[in-house]
Design a protein around this motif. Sequence first.
Motif, PDB file in Angstrom:
ATOM      1  N   ALA A  45      14.403  11.528  27.474  1.00 35.24           N
ATOM      2  CA  ALA A  45      12.944  11.645  27.398  1.00 35.24           C
ATOM      3  C   ALA A  45      12.386  12.090  28.747  1.00 35.24           C
ATOM      4  N   VAL A  46      11.278  12.822  28.698  1.00 42.06           N
ATOM      5  CA  VAL A  46      10.607  13.229  29.934  1.00 42.06           C
ATOM      6  C   VAL A  46       9.455  12.287  30.269  1.00 42.06           C
ATOM      7  N   ALA A  47       9.044  11.457  29.298  1.00 42.79           N
ATOM      8  CA  ALA A  47       7.981  10.478  29.521  1.00 42.79           C
ATOM      9  C   ALA A  47       8.074   9.383  28.465  1.00 42.79           C
ATOM     10  N   VAL A  48       7.646   8.191  28.848  1.00 45.74           N
ATOM     11  CA  VAL A  48       7.609   7.059  27.920  1.00 45.74           C
ATOM     12  C   VAL A  48       6.308   6.306  28.145  1.00 45.74           C
ATOM     13  N   LYS A  88       9.195  17.674  34.869  1.00 43.12           N
ATOM     14  CA  LYS A  88       9.472  18.166  33.521  1.00 43.12           C
ATOM     15  C   LYS A  88       8.305  17.988  32.545  1.00 43.12           C
ATOM     16  N   VAL A  89       7.180  17.495  33.018  1.00 40.92           N
ATOM     17  CA  VAL A  89       6.051  17.234  32.120  1.00 40.92           C
ATOM     18  C   VAL A  89       4.921  18.232  32.344  1.00 40.92           C
ATOM     19  N   ASP A  90       4.028  18.294  31.355  1.00 41.02           N
ATOM     20  CA  ASP A  90       2.857  19.165  31.440  1.00 41.02           C
ATOM     21  C   ASP A  90       1.718  18.509  30.664  1.00 41.02           C
ATOM     22  N   THR A  91       0.609  19.207  30.520  1.00 45.47           N
ATOM     23  CA  THR A  91      -0.552  18.625  29.835  1.00 45.47           C
ATOM     24  C   THR A  91      -0.279  18.403  28.350  1.00 45.47           C
ATOM     25  N   HIS A  92       0.558  19.230  27.749  1.00 49.83           N
ATOM     26  CA  HIS A  92       0.906  19.032  26.336  1.00 49.83           C
ATOM     27  C   HIS A  92       1.647  17.698  26.152  1.00 49.83           C
ATOM     28  N   VAL A  93       2.601  17.429  27.017  1.00 49.22           N
ATOM     29  CA  VAL A  93       3.351  16.165  26.940  1.00 49.22           C
ATOM     30  C   VAL A  93       2.409  14.985  27.215  1.00 49.22           C
ATOM     31  N   LEU A  94       1.483  15.146  28.154  1.00 45.96           N
ATOM     32  CA  LEU A  94       0.510  14.085  28.424  1.00 45.96           C
ATOM     33  C   LEU A  94      -0.330  13.810  27.177  1.00 45.96           C
ATOM     34  N   ASP A 147       6.745  10.222  16.596  1.00 45.65           N
ATOM     35  CA  ASP A 147       7.754  10.892  17.425  1.00 45.65           C
ATOM     36  C   ASP A 147       8.667  11.777  16.582  1.00 45.65           C
ATOM     37  N   THR A 148       9.061  11.301  15.415  1.00 46.85           N
ATOM     38  CA  THR A 148       9.944  12.080  14.544  1.00 46.85           C
ATOM     39  C   THR A 148       9.263  13.353  14.063  1.00 46.85           C
ATOM     40  N   GLU A 149       8.043  13.225  13.543  1.00 51.23           N
ATOM     41  CA  GLU A 149       7.354  14.377  12.965  1.00 51.23           C
ATOM     42  C   GLU A 149       6.848  15.371  14.009  1.00 51.23           C
ATOM     43  N   SER A 150       6.592  14.899  15.212  1.00 50.56           N
ATOM     44  CA  SER A 150       6.172  15.814  16.286  1.00 50.56           C
ATOM     45  C   SER A 150       7.377  16.257  17.118  1.00 50.56           C
ATOM     46  N   GLU A 151       8.536  15.761  16.751  1.00 51.73           N
ATOM     47  CA  GLU A 151       9.769  16.029  17.504  1.00 51.73           C
ATOM     48  C   GLU A 151       9.544  15.749  18.991  1.00 51.73           C
ATOM     49  N   TYR A 152       8.959  14.579  19.256  1.00 50.49           N
ATOM     50  CA  TYR A 152       8.702  14.135  20.635  1.00 50.49           C
ATOM     51  C   TYR A 152       7.889  15.155  21.421  1.00 50.49           C
ATOM     52  N   SER A 153       6.952  15.800  20.763  1.00 50.46           N
ATOM     53  CA  SER A 153       5.980  16.775  21.302  1.00 50.46           C
ATOM     54  C   SER A 153       6.477  18.212  21.237  1.00 50.46           C
ATOM     55  N   ILE A 154       7.721  18.427  20.886  1.00 51.69           N
ATOM     56  CA  ILE A 154       8.275  19.791  20.839  1.00 51.69           C
ATOM     57  C   ILE A 154       7.632  20.608  19.727  1.00 51.69           C
ATOM     58  N   ASN A 155       7.367  19.972  18.573  1.00 51.38           N
ATOM     59  CA  ASN A 155       6.752  20.643  17.428  1.00 51.38           C
ATOM     60  C   ASN A 155       5.233  20.636  17.628  1.00 51.38           C
ATOM     61  N   HIS A 156       4.706  21.732  18.151  1.00 54.72           N
ATOM     62  CA  HIS A 156       3.276  21.810  18.474  1.00 54.72           C
ATOM     63  C   HIS A 156       2.401  21.672  17.224  1.00 54.72           C
ATOM     64  N   GLU A 157       2.826  22.249  16.105  1.00 55.13           N
ATOM     65  CA  GLU A 157       2.050  22.133  14.867  1.00 55.13           C
ATOM     66  C   GLU A 157       2.042  20.689  14.371  1.00 55.13           C
ATOM     67  N   GLY A 158       3.203  20.045  14.408  1.00 58.09           N
ATOM     68  CA  GLY A 158       3.283  18.640  14.017  1.00 58.09           C
ATOM     69  C   GLY A 158       2.444  17.764  14.928  1.00 58.09           C
TER      70      GLY A 158
END
Length: 179
Positions: A45-48, A88-94, A147-158
């Motif tokens: 993970a890059v953030a918790v 490794k973080v950005d505003t999207h992850v925040l 977390d599953t449906e957003s794929e831990y933020s990777i899935n921007h649409e989710g």
Amino acid sequence: MIKYVLIVASFLLLQNDVMEELSWSEDYKLTWSDFKGKPIAGNDAVAVTASGITFSYSIQRENKIIKGFKTIVKAFFYPEHSWCKLDKVDTHVLGHEQLHFDITELHARLFRQRISKIQPHSTLPQTLQTLHATIDAELAAMQKKYDTESEYSINHEGQKKWKDSIAKRLLVLSKFKSK
């Protein structure tokens, strides 16, 4: 006679020392400086975000009969147990991490809403404790599903679907928001 019982719930094992906490507020959004914990070695993970609901209540009795009760329900973020890898973080992850905190607030509101429907009765303490455990379980399940449906933020649409959904649900329950 008033009895006080304090029940604290979070995703953390509470320590004996005083833990720093931030109350949820619609006027405040998390910043990376709020994440004061040390990243866990070997964790991908890059953030918790560490957040949870605290709950306390008092019961008013007359001649051993429960006549009334008051509750306090709060959504908290725990900076010392929340962490990020700044490189490794950005505003999207925040935004993803903020939504974890918003989901905690949503469940605090759901908890307050359900409490508002309870009338004093002889097994009130057990009812409140069971409701608290139920809310905690629902909160944990939603955090995992998010977390599953957003794929831990990777899935921007989710991620966007969740953000929109939680915003709507918070608005519907605005009567029960943290103060």
